[in-house]
Design a protein around this motif. Structure first.
Motif, PDB file in Angstrom:
ATOM      1  N   GLU A  68       0.872  -1.067  -0.171  1.00 29.31           N
ATOM      2  CA  GLU A  68      -0.064  -0.266   0.049  1.00 29.31           C
ATOM      3  C   GLU A  68       0.743   1.271   0.111  1.00 29.31           C
ATOM      4  N   THR A  71       2.453   1.739  -3.416  1.00 24.01           N
ATOM      5  CA  THR A  71       1.216   2.280  -4.219  1.00 24.01           C
ATOM      6  C   THR A  71       1.223   3.804  -4.050  1.00 24.01           C
ATOM      7  N   ALA A 113      -1.695  -3.721  -2.853  1.00 24.99           N
ATOM      8  CA  ALA A 113      -1.440  -2.407  -4.104  1.00 24.99           C
ATOM      9  C   ALA A 113      -2.840  -2.531  -4.888  1.00 24.99           C
TER      10      ALA A 113
END
Length: 152
Positions: A68, A71, A113
């Protein structure tokens, strides 16, 4: 706030100011209506790299969170390149997970992601993907990812 800024804020996402690459490459390149993004590692907004190897000193949850974070860096690069509102589709996402030989759940880590991209872009965030193990990543990062994006 623009609509996209409001949407990111509602998701609790603040895009970091990313520095220029330290090595001999560009953070993104564009050819026609296609944007190619260089690899983004799991470096948080404070500049700390989320390090480790899943299956050794990092959990699946650590890996998902690192995906995350990487991302969010990818989103910041897209914003720098074309603006998030100019994304027509996330076409392809490649995710490398620093993991042990025994760990085989790289797709689960990569979902951190993929799910974030879908939350941000909706249908335009759905993409083809590769999730691969690796024994090491730059600067000891837990996750690295790159992407190909179609531009409106």
């Amino acid at each position: 706030m623009t609509d996209f800024a409001t949407h990111l804020h509602s998701l609790g996402i603040e895009l970091p100011d990313l520095p220029a690459p330290a090595y001999s490459y560009v953070p993104f390149s564009r050819h026609g209506d296609t944007l190619y993004l260089s690899g983004q590692i799991s470096r948080n907004a404070a500049g700390d790299i989320l390090e480790g190897r899943v299956g050794e000193d990092a959990s699946i949850e650590d890996g998902i969170y690192a995906a995350e974070v990487a991302t969010i860096n990818l989103l910041a690069r897209i914003q720098q390149a074309i603006g998030l509102d100019n994304v027509a589709q996330i076409l392809k996402l490649n995710v490398w997970v620093n993991s042990t030989d025994e760990f085989i759940q790289q797709p689960l880590v990569a979902d951190g992601a993929s799910q974030l991209l879908e939350k941000v872009f909706g249908e335009a965030g759905k993409h083809a993907r590769t999730a691969l193990p690796t024994h090491t990543l730059p600067q000891g990062a837990l996750v690295e990812l790159d992407a190909v994006v179609a531009i409106k």
